[in-house]
Motif scaffolding. Structure first.
Motif, PDB file in Angstrom:
ATOM      1  N   ALA A   1       0.832  -1.210   0.000  1.00 45.00           N
ATOM      2  CA  ALA A   1       0.000   0.000   0.000  1.00 45.00           C
ATOM      3  C   ALA A   1       0.864   1.257   0.000  1.00 45.00           C
ATOM      4  O   ALA A   1       0.534   2.254  -0.659  1.00 45.00           O
ATOM      5  N   SER A   2       1.984   1.201   0.719  1.00 39.19           N
ATOM      6  CA  SER A   2       2.870   2.369   0.747  1.00 39.19           C
ATOM      7  C   SER A   2       3.530   2.624  -0.600  1.00 39.19           C
ATOM      8  O   SER A   2       3.953   3.759  -0.892  1.00 39.19           O
ATOM      9  N   LEU A   3       3.607   1.597  -1.420  1.00 42.51           N
ATOM     10  CA  LEU A   3       4.187   1.737  -2.750  1.00 42.51           C
ATOM     11  C   LEU A   3       3.145   2.065  -3.809  1.00 42.51           C
ATOM     12  O   LEU A   3       3.456   2.099  -5.003  1.00 42.51           O
ATOM     13  N   GLY A   4       1.897   2.269  -3.386  1.00 41.71           N
ATOM     14  CA  GLY A   4       0.862   2.689  -4.317  1.00 41.71           C
ATOM     15  C   GLY A   4      -0.068   1.598  -4.792  1.00 41.71           C
ATOM     16  O   GLY A   4      -0.917   1.852  -5.658  1.00 41.71           O
ATOM     17  N   ALA A   5       0.049   0.388  -4.262  1.00 43.33           N
ATOM     18  CA  ALA A   5      -0.820  -0.706  -4.696  1.00 43.33           C
ATOM     19  C   ALA A   5      -2.220  -0.523  -4.116  1.00 43.33           C
ATOM     20  O   ALA A   5      -2.385  -0.161  -2.946  1.00 43.33           O
ATOM     21  N   THR A   6      -3.216  -0.774  -4.922  1.00 37.12           N
ATOM     22  CA  THR A   6      -4.596  -0.703  -4.449  1.00 37.12           C
ATOM     23  C   THR A   6      -4.891  -1.935  -3.593  1.00 37.12           C
ATOM     24  O   THR A   6      -4.200  -2.966  -3.693  1.00 37.12           O
ATOM     25  N   PRO A   7      -5.907  -1.874  -2.728  1.00 41.99           N
ATOM     26  CA  PRO A   7      -6.242  -3.051  -1.910  1.00 41.99           C
ATOM     27  C   PRO A   7      -6.537  -4.295  -2.746  1.00 41.99           C
ATOM     28  O   PRO A   7      -6.150  -5.402  -2.368  1.00 41.99           O
ATOM     29  N   THR A   8      -7.219  -4.104  -3.882  1.00 42.28           N
ATOM     30  CA  THR A   8      -7.533  -5.251  -4.735  1.00 42.28           C
ATOM     31  C   THR A   8      -6.271  -5.859  -5.327  1.00 42.28           C
ATOM     32  O   THR A   8      -6.093  -7.088  -5.342  1.00 42.28           O
ATOM     33  N   TYR A   9      -5.370  -5.000  -5.814  1.00 40.60           N
ATOM     34  CA  TYR A   9      -4.121  -5.477  -6.396  1.00 40.60           C
ATOM     35  C   TYR A   9      -3.276  -6.184  -5.342  1.00 40.60           C
ATOM     36  O   TYR A   9      -2.713  -7.261  -5.599  1.00 40.60           O
ATOM     37  N   ALA A  10      -3.190  -5.617  -4.138  1.00 40.18           N
ATOM     38  CA  ALA A  10      -2.408  -6.229  -3.063  1.00 40.18           C
ATOM     39  C   ALA A  10      -3.007  -7.566  -2.636  1.00 40.18           C
ATOM     40  O   ALA A  10      -2.283  -8.512  -2.306  1.00 40.18           O
ATOM     41  N   PHE A  11      -4.328  -7.662  -2.677  1.00 33.01           N
ATOM     42  CA  PHE A  11      -4.981  -8.908  -2.272  1.00 33.01           C
ATOM     43  C   PHE A  11      -4.634 -10.043  -3.232  1.00 33.01           C
ATOM     44  O   PHE A  11      -4.259 -11.139  -2.801  1.00 33.01           O
ATOM     45  N   PHE A  12      -4.752  -9.779  -4.531  1.00 32.09           N
ATOM     46  CA  PHE A  12      -4.523 -10.839  -5.512  1.00 32.09           C
ATOM     47  C   PHE A  12      -3.036 -11.117  -5.750  1.00 32.09           C
ATOM     48  O   PHE A  12      -2.683 -12.241  -6.136  1.00 32.09           O
ATOM     49  N   LYS A  13      -2.175 -10.141  -5.538  1.00 32.86           N
ATOM     50  CA  LYS A  13      -0.758 -10.333  -5.813  1.00 32.86           C
ATOM     51  C   LYS A  13       0.052 -10.746  -4.578  1.00 32.86           C
ATOM     52  O   LYS A  13       1.137 -11.318  -4.717  1.00 32.86           O
ATOM     53  N   ILE A  14      -0.456 -10.457  -3.375  1.00 29.44           N
ATOM     54  CA  ILE A  14       0.304 -10.757  -2.154  1.00 29.44           C
ATOM     55  C   ILE A  14      -0.446 -11.746  -1.257  1.00 29.44           C
ATOM     56  O   ILE A  14       0.067 -12.812  -0.915  1.00 29.44           O
ATOM     57  N   THR A  15      -1.676 -11.389  -0.907  1.00 28.48           N
ATOM     58  CA  THR A  15      -2.417 -12.213   0.059  1.00 28.48           C
ATOM     59  C   THR A  15      -2.771 -13.576  -0.517  1.00 28.48           C
ATOM     60  O   THR A  15      -2.525 -14.613   0.106  1.00 28.48           O
ATOM     61  N   VAL A  16      -3.374 -13.577  -1.711  1.00 33.01           N
ATOM     62  CA  VAL A  16      -3.834 -14.834  -2.299  1.00 33.01           C
ATOM     63  C   VAL A  16      -2.703 -15.845  -2.504  1.00 33.01           C
ATOM     64  O   VAL A  16      -2.847 -17.021  -2.133  1.00 33.01           O
ATOM     65  N   PRO A  17      -1.543 -15.463  -3.079  1.00 34.53           N
ATOM     66  CA  PRO A  17      -0.476 -16.467  -3.239  1.00 34.53           C
ATOM     67  C   PRO A  17       0.007 -17.063  -1.920  1.00 34.53           C
ATOM     68  O   PRO A  17       0.366 -18.240  -1.869  1.00 34.53           O
ATOM     69  N   LEU A  18      -0.008 -16.263  -0.849  1.00 31.00           N
ATOM     70  CA  LEU A  18       0.494 -16.750   0.427  1.00 31.00           C
ATOM     71  C   LEU A  18      -0.502 -17.661   1.155  1.00 31.00           C
ATOM     72  O   LEU A  18      -0.092 -18.506   1.960  1.00 31.00           O
ATOM     73  N   ILE A  19      -1.795 -17.475   0.898  1.00 34.43           N
ATOM     74  CA  ILE A  19      -2.794 -18.306   1.570  1.00 34.43           C
ATOM     75  C   ILE A  19      -3.377 -19.360   0.626  1.00 34.43           C
ATOM     76  O   ILE A  19      -4.296 -20.090   1.006  1.00 34.43           O
ATOM     77  N   LEU A  20      -2.849 -19.436  -0.593  1.00 37.67           N
ATOM     78  CA  LEU A  20      -3.420 -20.338  -1.583  1.00 37.67           C
ATOM     79  C   LEU A  20      -3.343 -21.800  -1.138  1.00 37.67           C
ATOM     80  O   LEU A  20      -4.260 -22.583  -1.401  1.00 37.67           O
ATOM     81  N   THR A  21      -2.283 -22.164  -0.438  1.00 38.64           N
ATOM     82  CA  THR A  21      -2.160 -23.545   0.037  1.00 38.64           C
ATOM     83  C   THR A  21      -3.293 -23.899   0.985  1.00 38.64           C
ATOM     84  O   THR A  21      -3.897 -24.975   0.886  1.00 38.64           O
ATOM     85  N   GLY A  22      -3.604 -23.004   1.913  1.00 39.44           N
ATOM     86  CA  GLY A  22      -4.704 -23.247   2.837  1.00 39.44           C
ATOM     87  C   GLY A  22      -6.045 -23.291   2.140  1.00 39.44           C
ATOM     88  O   GLY A  22      -6.912 -24.094   2.491  1.00 39.44           O
ATOM     89  N   VAL A  23      -6.222 -22.437   1.138  1.00 37.45           N
ATOM     90  CA  VAL A  23      -7.479 -22.416   0.386  1.00 37.45           C
ATOM     91  C   VAL A  23      -7.683 -23.735  -0.355  1.00 37.45           C
ATOM     92  O   VAL A  23      -8.765 -24.333  -0.331  1.00 37.45           O
ATOM     93  N   ILE A  24      -6.623 -24.206  -1.020  1.00 39.91           N
ATOM     94  CA  ILE A  24      -6.722 -25.454  -1.778  1.00 39.91           C
ATOM     95  C   ILE A  24      -6.944 -26.639  -0.838  1.00 39.91           C
ATOM     96  O   ILE A  24      -7.749 -27.536  -1.125  1.00 39.91           O
TER      97      ILE A  24
END
Length: 283
Positions: free
Chosen positions: A182-205
């Protein structure tokens, strides 16, 4: 974990006694499967071992019941219904469970424990009670005995597994990564799909695979909700036991066991991969 070199006689005894006990429990749990699998290859229409099978006579074994399974229109329709319901309910469970887990991970959320208990209640409440409640509720909405009703029912049963696995994954999540984005200008949606989702993808699957297994194996709710056109594989097995006992059921059970082993192996692989990524050495 190996036995320490400094272990005394009592520690050594409990070390091996514990492993013997675990082995006995494993044999007790796995023995029904060890009986079902060879019986599914019986050339005779019996639910017991013949003299030829006990003597390991090749002529006593056959793929007859597997051929009957794949050549039956009723079973193929049941597989199609199971696939449709399982895939749709799993996708919905993954979406709803992930969103719920993300909300529960926020420290400022009030009544977090109460909400968590409500979300995982389908795992605790007896299935017969859930099935009866869903039947009356869906009947009043006009979606009982339909694909939509069955998919929603299986979604309710599978979502708790996704909530638990994703919540466990988020327990070690570093939210500083999101703040940095967010400090680098990423929108919440962009940060969610590019940072959060890859890190929690194992748990989701992993949660999705548990939801898939729940949908494939579930029969109590399906009996209440599904109609004749939505009969799934477990329903067909139940009907086969009641109406016409055939070793074809054993062949189907063997295939379901193989599928469960494959899915559980995938879950274990994902768990170890997640631990490796997080820097934890798997035991």
């Amino acid at each position: 974990m190996a036995l320490p070199s400094y272990a005394g006689p009592l520690e050594t005894f409990w070390y091996y006694a514990f492993r013997v006990f675990c082995g006995m429990v494993f044999i007790f749990l796995i023995s029904p499967l060890l009986i079902i699998i060879p019986l599914s290859f019986n050339v005779e229409p019996y639910f017991s071992f013949t003299e030829g099978m006990l003597a390991l006579d090749p002529d006593a074994y056959s793929l007859r019941w597997y051929q009957e399974f794949f050549g039956s229109e009723r079973w193929m329709n049941a597989i199609q219904n199971t696939f449709i319901v399982a895939v749709c309910s799993t996708i919905l469970s993954m979406i709803l469970g992930t969103l719920a887990a993300l909300g529960l991970s926020r420290s400022e959320l009030p009544f977090k424990g109460m909400i968590m208990g409500f979300l995982i209640s389908p795992m605790i409440v007896p299935l017969i009670i859930s099935a009866a409640g869903m039947f009356f509720f869906y009947s009043s909405m006009g979606i009982s005995q339909s694909y939509l009703g069955l998919i929603l029912a299986h979604t309710a049963l599978g979502t708790p597994f996704v909530v638990i696995t994703v919540t466990a994954t988020l327990s070690g999540f570093d939210y500083n990564l999101v703040r940095a984005a967010a400090s680098l200008g990423a929108t919440p949606t962009y940060a969610f799909f590019k940072i959060t989702v890859p890190l929690i993808l194992t748990g989701v699957i992993s949660g999705g695979l548990f939801a898939l297994m729940t949908s494939v194996d579930e029969v109590v709710v399906a009996i209440f909700i599904a109609g004749a056109e939505q009969r799934t594989v477990p329903m067909q097995m139940w009907a086969g036991i009641r109406e016409q006992i055939s070793p074809t059921i054993l062949a189907v059970a063997t295939l379901l066991v193989c599928m469960s082993i494959l899915l559980l192996s995938t879950v274990e692989y994902l768990r170890r991969r997640s631990e490796t990524i997080r820097g934890i050495t798997p035991h």
